[in-house]
Design a protein around this motif. Structure first.
Motif, PDB file in Angstrom:
ATOM      1  N   THR A  95     -31.818  44.062 -52.706  1.00  0.00           N
ATOM      2  CA  THR A  95     -30.669  43.221 -53.031  1.00  0.00           C
ATOM      3  C   THR A  95     -29.595  43.447 -51.967  1.00  0.00           C
ATOM      4  O   THR A  95     -29.654  44.413 -51.188  1.00  0.00           O
ATOM      5  N   VAL A  96     -28.615  42.557 -51.959  1.00  0.00           N
ATOM      6  CA  VAL A  96     -27.512  42.695 -51.006  1.00  0.00           C
ATOM      7  C   VAL A  96     -26.825  44.045 -51.182  1.00  0.00           C
ATOM      8  O   VAL A  96     -26.571  44.766 -50.204  1.00  0.00           O
ATOM      9  N   LYS A  97     -26.541  44.416 -52.420  1.00  0.00           N
ATOM     10  CA  LYS A  97     -25.866  45.688 -52.683  1.00  0.00           C
ATOM     11  C   LYS A  97     -26.724  46.866 -52.246  1.00  0.00           C
ATOM     12  O   LYS A  97     -26.224  47.818 -51.636  1.00  0.00           O
ATOM     13  N   GLU A  98     -28.010  46.812 -52.523  1.00  0.00           N
ATOM     14  CA  GLU A  98     -28.913  47.898 -52.127  1.00  0.00           C
ATOM     15  C   GLU A  98     -28.961  48.036 -50.609  1.00  0.00           C
ATOM     16  O   GLU A  98     -28.973  49.151 -50.077  1.00  0.00           O
ATOM     17  N   TYR A  99     -28.959  46.901 -49.938  1.00  0.00           N
ATOM     18  CA  TYR A  99     -29.045  46.941 -48.469  1.00  0.00           C
ATOM     19  C   TYR A  99     -27.788  47.560 -47.861  1.00  0.00           C
ATOM     20  O   TYR A  99     -27.870  48.405 -46.958  1.00  0.00           O
ATOM     21  N   ILE A 100     -26.626  47.145 -48.356  1.00  0.00           N
ATOM     22  CA  ILE A 100     -25.376  47.707 -47.846  1.00  0.00           C
ATOM     23  C   ILE A 100     -25.299  49.196 -48.175  1.00  0.00           C
ATOM     24  O   ILE A 100     -24.860  50.013 -47.359  1.00  0.00           O
ATOM     25  N   PHE A 101     -25.756  49.554 -49.369  1.00  0.00           N
ATOM     26  CA  PHE A 101     -25.735  50.953 -49.782  1.00  0.00           C
ATOM     27  C   PHE A 101     -26.625  51.788 -48.854  1.00  0.00           C
ATOM     28  O   PHE A 101     -26.242  52.891 -48.420  1.00  0.00           O
ATOM     29  N   LEU A 102     -27.798  51.269 -48.529  1.00  0.00           N
ATOM     30  CA  LEU A 102     -28.705  51.964 -47.609  1.00  0.00           C
ATOM     31  C   LEU A 102     -28.041  52.150 -46.242  1.00  0.00           C
ATOM     32  O   LEU A 102     -28.101  53.236 -45.655  1.00  0.00           O
ATOM     33  N   ALA A 103     -27.394  51.097 -45.757  1.00  0.00           N
ATOM     34  CA  ALA A 103     -26.707  51.183 -44.468  1.00  0.00           C
ATOM     35  C   ALA A 103     -25.603  52.234 -44.503  1.00  0.00           C
ATOM     36  O   ALA A 103     -25.410  52.986 -43.539  1.00  0.00           O
ATOM     37  N   GLY A 104     -24.892  52.299 -45.628  1.00  0.00           N
ATOM     38  CA  GLY A 104     -23.835  53.292 -45.767  1.00  0.00           C
ATOM     39  C   GLY A 104     -24.368  54.709 -45.749  1.00  0.00           C
ATOM     40  O   GLY A 104     -23.764  55.608 -45.142  1.00  0.00           O
ATOM     41  N   LYS A 105     -25.500  54.934 -46.403  1.00  0.00           N
ATOM     42  CA  LYS A 105     -26.096  56.273 -46.410  1.00  0.00           C
ATOM     43  C   LYS A 105     -26.549  56.665 -45.009  1.00  0.00           C
ATOM     44  O   LYS A 105     -26.423  57.833 -44.603  1.00  0.00           O
ATOM     45  N   LEU A 106     -27.076  55.689 -44.255  1.00  0.00           N
ATOM     46  CA  LEU A 106     -27.493  55.967 -42.873  1.00  0.00           C
ATOM     47  C   LEU A 106     -26.299  56.316 -41.993  1.00  0.00           C
ATOM     48  O   LEU A 106     -26.443  56.988 -40.968  1.00  0.00           O
ATOM     49  N   LYS A 107     -25.113  55.855 -42.385  1.00  0.00           N
ATOM     50  CA  LYS A 107     -23.887  56.197 -41.670  1.00  0.00           C
ATOM     51  C   LYS A 107     -23.236  57.462 -42.230  1.00  0.00           C
ATOM     52  O   LYS A 107     -22.127  57.817 -41.853  1.00  0.00           O
ATOM     53  N   ALA A 108     -23.955  58.119 -43.143  1.00  0.00           N
ATOM     54  CA  ALA A 108     -23.513  59.392 -43.744  1.00  0.00           C
ATOM     55  C   ALA A 108     -22.250  59.247 -44.586  1.00  0.00           C
ATOM     56  O   ALA A 108     -21.453  60.180 -44.711  1.00  0.00           O
ATOM     57  N   LEU A 109     -22.066  58.075 -45.201  1.00  0.00           N
ATOM     58  CA  LEU A 109     -20.925  57.864 -46.080  1.00  0.00           C
ATOM     59  C   LEU A 109     -21.264  58.331 -47.496  1.00  0.00           C
ATOM     60  O   LEU A 109     -22.421  58.292 -47.912  1.00  0.00           O
ATOM     61  N   THR A 110     -20.257  58.757 -48.240  1.00  0.00           N
ATOM     62  CA  THR A 110     -20.477  59.196 -49.621  1.00  0.00           C
ATOM     63  C   THR A 110     -20.679  57.976 -50.520  1.00  0.00           C
ATOM     64  O   THR A 110     -20.273  56.856 -50.174  1.00  0.00           O
ATOM     65  N   ASN A 111     -21.269  58.207 -51.684  1.00  0.00           N
ATOM     66  CA  ASN A 111     -21.494  57.113 -52.636  1.00  0.00           C
ATOM     67  C   ASN A 111     -20.193  56.431 -53.026  1.00  0.00           C
ATOM     68  O   ASN A 111     -20.132  55.194 -53.120  1.00  0.00           O
ATOM     69  N   ASN A 112     -19.133  57.216 -53.244  1.00  0.00           N
ATOM     70  CA  ASN A 112     -17.847  56.644 -53.644  1.00  0.00           C
ATOM     71  C   ASN A 112     -17.260  55.755 -52.557  1.00  0.00           C
ATOM     72  O   ASN A 112     -16.712  54.680 -52.846  1.00  0.00           O
ATOM     73  N   VAL A 113     -17.375  56.209 -51.321  1.00  0.00           N
ATOM     74  CA  VAL A 113     -16.862  55.415 -50.202  1.00  0.00           C
ATOM     75  C   VAL A 113     -17.650  54.113 -50.074  1.00  0.00           C
ATOM     76  O   VAL A 113     -17.076  53.029 -49.888  1.00  0.00           O
ATOM     77  N   ILE A 114     -18.961  54.203 -50.183  1.00  0.00           N
ATOM     78  CA  ILE A 114     -19.792  53.002 -50.076  1.00  0.00           C
ATOM     79  C   ILE A 114     -19.451  52.006 -51.175  1.00  0.00           C
ATOM     80  O   ILE A 114     -19.286  50.808 -50.913  1.00  0.00           O
TER      81      ILE A 114
END
Length: 228
Positions: free
Chosen positions: A82-101
């Motif tokens: 999903t769009v949200k899952e994809y952005i979330f995956l990208a955020g994790k690859l950038k080492a961002l926290t769940n709250n920030v994402i």
């Protein structure tokens, strides 16, 4: 800062880029113009590290992928997410926290108007919405360097205005921006420097303040003169 010295790139025997030199200082926004096939995308990919150069050097400051944003616009997305899952995956690859994402998803889905698509599969959304997703991902980490290849293609006028606001805010925070475009009028109000790529090399690198122009029409005419 982005500094390129004597960069050359060829594919087999075809020279695509030759003796490319330019300097973009910290906090500057530079736009590079060139005709289709001039090598702008190849140069962007060299800056991003996706393509190795044959000669020359690229110096990015900071040289940390977590502090660099990249927008290519033609990336292949994962259709089954999903769009949200994809952005979330990208955020994790950038080492961002769940709250920030989560916070960034809320912010950009509203600003770029794709909130209603967050739970849709990537395969179900339009080209324009995919462009918005990639734009959001490119700035997810509040980059200190942002490199973009034709970021306004496929976007409606309202979204373009919002993207310009976002880029302006990043610039005010000290982000260095390098953008390829063929749309002269969109960024004229806060562009610091223009570059023109022709015949495999940079034929013009000038700060806007050093150009003898007073209107966007004059800038368009100048660009066209060099590209003809």
């Amino acid at each position: 800062m982005i500094k390129v010295e004597n960069l050359s790139r060829k594919f087999n025997s075809t020279i695509v880029l030759e003796n490319i030199n330019f300097l973009i200082e910290k906090g500057e926004l530079a736009v590079i113009y060139g005709r289709n096939g001039a090598g702008k995308t190849t140069l962007i990919k060299c800056l991003a590290g996706f393509i190795k150069v044959n000669n020359g050097a690229i110096n990015l400051v900071p040289n940390d992928k977590k502090k660099i944003g990249l927008y290519l616009g033609h990336e292949v997305l994962i259709d089954k997410l999903t769009v949200k899952e994809y952005i979330f995956l990208a955020g994790k690859l950038k080492a961002l926290t769940n709250n920030v994402i989560e916070s960034k998803i809320t912010e950009f889905s509203q600003t770029l108007d794709f909130a209603i698509h967050l739970n849709k599969l990537i395969s179900e959304i339009s080209f324009g919405t995919k462009s918005k997703i990639l734009l959001a991902i490119s700035i997810l980490n509040d980059p200190q360097i942002l490199i973009m290849d034709e970021p306004f293609i496929g976007l409606d006028l309202i979204t373009i205005q919002e993207v310009v606001k976002i880029l302006s805010n990043l610039k005010e925070k000290g982000c260095t921006l390098f953008i390829s475009s063929n749309q002269v009028d969109i960024l004229e109000n806060f562009t610091d420097k223009i570059l023109i790529l022709k015949n495999q090399t940079i034929v013009l690198e000038k700060k806007i303040k050093d150009l003898d122009i007073t209107s966007i029409n004059q800038l368009s005419d100048l660009v066209l003169t060099y590209l003809e």
